[in-house]
Design a protein around this motif. Structure first.
Motif, PDB file in Angstrom:
ATOM      1  N   GLN A 179     -22.184 -12.729 -15.466  1.00  0.00           N
ATOM      2  CA  GLN A 179     -21.619 -12.908 -14.130  1.00  0.00           C
ATOM      3  C   GLN A 179     -20.343 -13.748 -14.185  1.00  0.00           C
ATOM      4  OE1 GLN A 179     -22.674 -11.037 -11.735  1.00  0.00           O
ATOM      5  NE2 GLN A 179     -24.343 -10.322 -13.046  1.00  0.00           N
ATOM      6  N   PHE A 180     -20.289 -14.720 -15.100  1.00  0.00           N
ATOM      7  CA  PHE A 180     -19.061 -15.496 -15.269  1.00  0.00           C
ATOM      8  C   PHE A 180     -18.018 -14.699 -16.050  1.00  0.00           C
ATOM      9  CE2 PHE A 180     -22.234 -18.952 -14.749  1.00  0.00           C
ATOM     10  CZ  PHE A 180     -21.658 -19.598 -13.659  1.00  0.00           C
ATOM     11  N   HIS A 181     -18.461 -13.972 -17.062  1.00  0.00           N
ATOM     12  CA  HIS A 181     -17.524 -13.242 -17.929  1.00  0.00           C
ATOM     13  C   HIS A 181     -16.889 -12.055 -17.203  1.00  0.00           C
ATOM     14  CE1 HIS A 181     -15.687 -12.355 -21.706  1.00  0.00           C
ATOM     15  NE2 HIS A 181     -16.324 -11.208 -21.896  1.00  0.00           N
ATOM     16  N   LYS A 182     -17.501 -11.603 -16.121  1.00  0.00           N
ATOM     17  CA  LYS A 182     -16.941 -10.473 -15.371  1.00  0.00           C
ATOM     18  C   LYS A 182     -15.542 -10.769 -14.848  1.00  0.00           C
ATOM     19  CE  LYS A 182     -19.567  -7.915 -12.606  1.00  0.00           C
ATOM     20  NZ  LYS A 182     -20.612  -7.542 -11.609  1.00  0.00           N
ATOM     21  N   PRO A 190     -14.100  -9.307  -6.030  1.00  0.00           N
ATOM     22  CA  PRO A 190     -13.092 -10.128  -5.338  1.00  0.00           C
ATOM     23  C   PRO A 190     -11.766 -10.143  -6.091  1.00  0.00           C
ATOM     24  CG  PRO A 190     -15.192 -11.275  -5.426  1.00  0.00           C
ATOM     25  CD  PRO A 190     -15.352 -10.055  -6.278  1.00  0.00           C
ATOM     26  N   GLU A 191     -10.675 -10.069  -5.373  1.00  0.00           N
ATOM     27  CA  GLU A 191      -9.358 -10.063  -5.998  1.00  0.00           C
ATOM     28  C   GLU A 191      -8.692 -11.425  -5.977  1.00  0.00           C
ATOM     29  OE1 GLU A 191      -6.911  -7.028  -4.340  1.00  0.00           O
ATOM     30  OE2 GLU A 191      -8.136  -5.375  -5.125  1.00  0.00           O
ATOM     31  N   THR A 192      -9.164 -12.343  -5.139  1.00  0.00           N
ATOM     32  CA  THR A 192      -8.537 -13.662  -5.055  1.00  0.00           C
ATOM     33  C   THR A 192      -9.117 -14.608  -6.091  1.00  0.00           C
ATOM     34  OG1 THR A 192     -10.141 -14.531  -3.453  1.00  0.00           O
ATOM     35  CG2 THR A 192      -8.229 -13.334  -2.573  1.00  0.00           C
ATOM     36  N   PHE A 193      -8.344 -15.607  -6.455  1.00  0.00           N
ATOM     37  CA  PHE A 193      -8.772 -16.606  -7.426  1.00  0.00           C
ATOM     38  C   PHE A 193     -10.038 -17.323  -6.957  1.00  0.00           C
ATOM     39  CE2 PHE A 193      -8.534 -21.139  -8.701  1.00  0.00           C
ATOM     40  CZ  PHE A 193      -8.710 -20.986 -10.065  1.00  0.00           C
ATOM     41  N   LEU A 194     -10.047 -17.811  -5.736  1.00  0.00           N
ATOM     42  CA  LEU A 194     -11.213 -18.534  -5.226  1.00  0.00           C
ATOM     43  C   LEU A 194     -12.417 -17.609  -5.092  1.00  0.00           C
ATOM     44  CD1 LEU A 194      -9.636 -20.893  -2.526  1.00  0.00           C
ATOM     45  CD2 LEU A 194     -10.461 -21.481  -4.811  1.00  0.00           C
ATOM     46  N   GLY A 195     -12.174 -16.361  -4.701  1.00  0.00           N
ATOM     47  CA  GLY A 195     -13.271 -15.398  -4.590  1.00  0.00           C
ATOM     48  C   GLY A 195     -13.920 -15.142  -5.931  1.00  0.00           C
ATOM     49  N   GLN A 196     -13.109 -15.069  -6.992  1.00  0.00           N
ATOM     50  CA  GLN A 196     -13.642 -14.832  -8.330  1.00  0.00           C
ATOM     51  C   GLN A 196     -14.366 -16.064  -8.870  1.00  0.00           C
ATOM     52  OE1 GLN A 196     -10.228 -13.489 -10.548  1.00  0.00           O
ATOM     53  NE2 GLN A 196     -10.202 -11.488  -9.562  1.00  0.00           N
ATOM     54  N   LEU A 197     -13.900 -17.254  -8.512  1.00  0.00           N
ATOM     55  CA  LEU A 197     -14.600 -18.469  -8.939  1.00  0.00           C
ATOM     56  C   LEU A 197     -15.984 -18.557  -8.310  1.00  0.00           C
ATOM     57  CD1 LEU A 197     -12.007 -21.403  -8.963  1.00  0.00           C
ATOM     58  CD2 LEU A 197     -12.680 -19.885 -10.822  1.00  0.00           C
ATOM     59  N   PHE A 218     -21.715 -17.407  -8.598  1.00  0.00           N
ATOM     60  CA  PHE A 218     -22.729 -18.259  -7.988  1.00  0.00           C
ATOM     61  C   PHE A 218     -23.431 -17.576  -6.803  1.00  0.00           C
ATOM     62  CE2 PHE A 218     -19.558 -21.132  -9.852  1.00  0.00           C
ATOM     63  CZ  PHE A 218     -20.369 -21.852 -10.704  1.00  0.00           C
ATOM     64  N   THR A 219     -22.920 -16.407  -6.404  1.00  0.00           N
ATOM     65  CA  THR A 219     -23.539 -15.666  -5.302  1.00  0.00           C
ATOM     66  C   THR A 219     -24.524 -14.641  -5.793  1.00  0.00           C
ATOM     67  OG1 THR A 219     -21.835 -13.925  -5.223  1.00  0.00           O
ATOM     68  CG2 THR A 219     -21.407 -15.946  -3.958  1.00  0.00           C
ATOM     69  N   LYS A 220     -24.547 -14.412  -7.126  1.00  0.00           N
ATOM     70  CA  LYS A 220     -25.438 -13.396  -7.708  1.00  0.00           C
ATOM     71  C   LYS A 220     -26.748 -14.025  -8.158  1.00  0.00           C
ATOM     72  CE  LYS A 220     -22.395 -10.143  -7.255  1.00  0.00           C
ATOM     73  NZ  LYS A 220     -22.606  -9.079  -6.247  1.00  0.00           N
TER      74      LYS A 220
END
Length: 290
Positions: free
Chosen positions: A144-147, A276-283, A287-289
């Motif tokens: 999930q982080f490596h994605k 998500p395409e935004t930096f904050l969305g990807q960060l 944690f949502t999965k």
């Protein structure tokens, strides 16, 4: 507790002073300006000898990847990593001290020639990172982080350092113990880091190089493009070509896969279009999965 709070405070001020010094004192031995220089060098190569000639130079995600480069390489250390890692080191030392262990070094190589120590550290660290990379693909919470790294849909050099900052903690946290157990005598690792950054930039660049027979030793753009393939082959359901700087581990352990040039293969993963395409969305996404 006061001891660890002081470690955190010293980590922030120490790294802030270091980063400011790097930015205000350009030199050949300077990570900040080296990252800029090597990025410009590989960008020139992408312009001069592009592999995918129809891909825009400022490809999809270029500016975001550029931000990731400086965030992951410098800003994250200031915001959190330096403090976290220093506290971890102190906790680890204190834990060992409870059992009377004050020196973790098991093998001394400080009497070796400098190049021999560098070679040992490079090969050992690369092998451990290869194993961690395999885990990032096979262990779901790590994936999930490596994605974030695999959300790249158009490949270019700056994609090298697009990754979730948690990867830094995972990689360096696992690397710390085995490397600490070897008593290296070298103190300056600039050349080692400089080489790995260059290889990483080239692996992700829009160039076709495969280094000839050296492709069986060093990772290369022709091989690494398949690591980012959106559609995985049946025999490699978790991915392939996990090498960081060296490709030899993939050939030794059967995870190498380069069926053809891979020039125009789709990149990413299933439903990457909804990622998500935004930096904050990807960060926030890992944690949502569940």
């Amino acid at each position: 507790m006061d001891k660890y709070l002081k470690v955190i405070a010293d980590s922030f001020t120490g790294y802030a002073n270091y980063l400011w010094y790097e930015m205000t004192h350009p030199s050949w031995h300077n990570y900040f300006y080296y990252l800029i220089a090597v990025s410009l060098l590989v960008l020139v190569l992408e312009v001069a000898v592009p592999w995918r000639k129809n891909q825009p130079l400022l490809r999809k995600g270029f500016w975001q990847d550029t931000f990731y480069m400086f965030f992951n390489f410098f800003l994250f250390s200031l915001v959190a990593y330096n403090a976290i890692s220093n506290v971890f080191v102190e906790l680890f030392k204190d834990f060992l001290a409870m059992f009377g262990v004050t020196n973790l070094v098991a093998i001394q190589v400080n009497s070796w020639a400098g190049w021999q120590q560098f070679l040992l550290m490079f090969v050992l660290a690369d092998f451990i990172q290869w194993g961690i990379h395999v885990m990032l693909h096979r262990v779901n919470w790590m994936w999930q982080f490596h994605k974030v790294h695999h959300s790249v849909e158009e490949m270019g050099f700056a994609a090298h350092l697009r990754f979730h900052p948690m990867e830094t903690i995972i990689y360096k946290g696992i690397l710390y113990v085995p490397l600490t157990m070897i008593g290296f005598g070298i103190k300056d690792f600039f050349l080692l880091h400089a080489f790995t950054i260059l290889i990483g930039h080239l692996n992700h660049a829009n160039i076709r190089w495969n280094y000839g027979l050296l492709k069986y030793i060093f990772n290369n753009p022709h091989m690494h493009i398949w690591h980012h393939a959106k559609h995985l082959p049946q025999q490699h359901p978790y991915g392939m070509n996990f090498g960081i700087s060296l490709s030899i581990w993939d050939y030794l352990f059967g995870t190498a896969y380069v069926p053809h040039s891979g020039k125009d293969i789709p990149l990413g993963f299933d439903e990457v279009e909804q990622y998500p395409e935004t930096f904050l969305g990807q960060l926030k996404e890992p944690f949502t999965k569940k």
